[in-house]
Design a protein around this motif. Structure first.
Motif, PDB file in Angstrom:
ATOM      1  N   ILE A   1      31.070  38.603  37.937  1.00 28.97           N
ATOM      2  CA  ILE A   1      32.119  37.354  38.570  1.00 28.97           C
ATOM      3  C   ILE A   1      33.427  38.448  38.971  1.00 28.97           C
ATOM      4  N   CYS A   2      33.279  37.967  39.965  1.00 25.56           N
ATOM      5  CA  CYS A   2      34.987  39.285  40.791  1.00 25.56           C
ATOM      6  C   CYS A   2      35.205  38.983  42.427  1.00 25.56           C
ATOM      7  N   ALA A   3      36.550  39.301  42.601  1.00 28.04           N
ATOM      8  CA  ALA A   3      37.314  38.988  43.632  1.00 28.04           C
ATOM      9  C   ALA A   3      37.031  40.173  44.648  1.00 28.04           C
ATOM     10  N   VAL A   4      36.380  39.897  45.775  1.00 26.79           N
ATOM     11  CA  VAL A   4      37.109  40.817  46.438  1.00 26.79           C
ATOM     12  C   VAL A   4      37.301  40.549  48.382  1.00 26.79           C
ATOM     13  N   GLY A   5      38.214  41.499  48.056  1.00 32.87           N
ATOM     14  CA  GLY A   5      39.338  41.035  49.236  1.00 32.87           C
ATOM     15  C   GLY A   5      40.413  40.527  48.359  1.00 32.87           C
ATOM     16  N   PRO A   6      41.524  39.634  49.883  1.00 34.54           N
ATOM     17  CA  PRO A   6      42.400  38.689  48.765  1.00 34.54           C
ATOM     18  C   PRO A   6      41.997  36.769  49.174  1.00 34.54           C
ATOM     19  N   ALA A   7      40.749  36.846  49.271  1.00 38.14           N
ATOM     20  CA  ALA A   7      40.140  35.633  49.484  1.00 38.14           C
ATOM     21  C   ALA A   7      38.848  35.154  49.653  1.00 38.14           C
ATOM     22  N   TYR A   8      37.712  36.106  49.095  1.00 40.67           N
ATOM     23  CA  TYR A   8      36.825  35.966  48.470  1.00 40.67           C
ATOM     24  C   TYR A   8      36.313  36.074  47.093  1.00 40.67           C
ATOM     25  N   TYR A   9      35.177  35.441  46.463  1.00 41.00           N
ATOM     26  CA  TYR A   9      34.684  35.942  44.959  1.00 41.00           C
ATOM     27  C   TYR A   9      33.390  35.768  45.090  1.00 41.00           C
ATOM     28  N   THR A  10      33.320  36.696  44.568  1.00 42.29           N
ATOM     29  CA  THR A  10      31.344  36.405  44.223  1.00 42.29           C
ATOM     30  C   THR A  10      30.705  36.376  42.839  1.00 42.29           C
ATOM     31  N   MET A  11      30.192  36.324  42.667  1.00 44.37           N
ATOM     32  CA  MET A  11      29.086  36.298  41.371  1.00 44.37           C
ATOM     33  C   MET A  11      27.332  36.608  41.646  1.00 44.37           C
ATOM     34  N   GLY A  12      27.761  38.129  41.353  1.00 41.24           N
ATOM     35  CA  GLY A  12      26.377  39.290  41.206  1.00 41.24           C
ATOM     36  C   GLY A  12      25.741  38.927  39.984  1.00 41.24           C
ATOM     37  N   ASP A  13      24.106  39.135  40.529  1.00 40.90           N
ATOM     38  CA  ASP A  13      22.778  38.698  39.527  1.00 40.90           C
ATOM     39  C   ASP A  13      22.692  40.286  40.062  1.00 40.90           C
ATOM     40  N   SER A  14      22.989  41.510  40.404  1.00 40.43           N
ATOM     41  CA  SER A  14      22.041  43.149  40.486  1.00 40.43           C
ATOM     42  C   SER A  14      22.173  43.917  38.977  1.00 40.43           C
TER      43      SER A  14
ATOM     44  N   VAL B   1      40.282  33.570  43.364  1.00 44.37           N
ATOM     45  CA  VAL B   1      39.781  34.974  43.154  1.00 44.37           C
ATOM     46  C   VAL B   1      41.830  35.730  42.473  1.00 44.37           C
ATOM     47  N   ALA B   2      42.860  34.968  42.697  1.00 42.52           N
ATOM     48  CA  ALA B   2      44.148  35.242  41.867  1.00 42.52           C
ATOM     49  C   ALA B   2      43.889  35.463  40.703  1.00 42.52           C
ATOM     50  N   HIS B   3      43.114  34.373  40.327  1.00 47.27           N
ATOM     51  CA  HIS B   3      42.536  34.880  38.494  1.00 47.27           C
ATOM     52  C   HIS B   3      41.347  35.911  38.100  1.00 47.27           C
ATOM     53  N   LEU B   4      40.718  35.839  38.895  1.00 37.58           N
ATOM     54  CA  LEU B   4      40.082  36.980  39.197  1.00 37.58           C
ATOM     55  C   LEU B   4      40.774  39.150  38.755  1.00 37.58           C
ATOM     56  N   ALA B   5      41.811  38.773  39.903  1.00 36.57           N
ATOM     57  CA  ALA B   5      41.889  39.319  40.666  1.00 36.57           C
ATOM     58  C   ALA B   5      43.200  40.001  39.269  1.00 36.57           C
ATOM     59  N   SER B   6      43.785  38.911  38.181  1.00 36.96           N
ATOM     60  CA  SER B   6      44.462  39.140  37.418  1.00 36.96           C
ATOM     61  C   SER B   6      44.091  39.414  36.255  1.00 36.96           C
TER      62      SER B   6
END
Length: 95
Positions: free
Chosen positions: A23-36, A68-73
């Motif tokens: 799980i990670c933020a992508v840019g300032p407004a989105y996040y993704t939960m990737g399973d790749s 997103v802010a938490h992920l970035a932090s």
């Protein structure tokens, strides 16, 4: 419908990451939960775990920017180019 609370964000992120799902933020407004990164044979169990987490925490769309802010932090962040820059990159790609 249950709605996630802002104070639940760190626990939510930790639980999702503990499944092996990135799980990670992508840019300032989105996040993704990737399973790749999860081996193919373990994905079926992963989807069940993620569904359980989703049901426990509830809707989180209203907290997107806070997540997103938490992920970035905590260093779970991918810097994305601004939309106009992205269009320039695509238009310069060789055919």
């Amino acid at each position: 419908m249950k709605r996630m609370r802002e104070e639940d964000i760190p626990a939510f992120v930790q639980e999702v990451a503990a499944t092996g799902c990135d799980i990670c933020a992508v840019g300032p407004a989105y996040y993704t939960m990737g399973d790749s990164d999860v081996r193919r044979g373990k994905r079926r169990g992963l989807y069940k775990k993620l569904a359980d987490i989703d049901a426990r925490y509830g809707s989180r769309d209203h907290l997107r920017y806070q997540i997103v802010a938490h992920l970035a932090s905590i260093g779970r962040y991918i810097d994305a180019p601004p939309p106009d820059e992205e269009m320039w990159i695509d238009s310069e790609a060789p055919d």
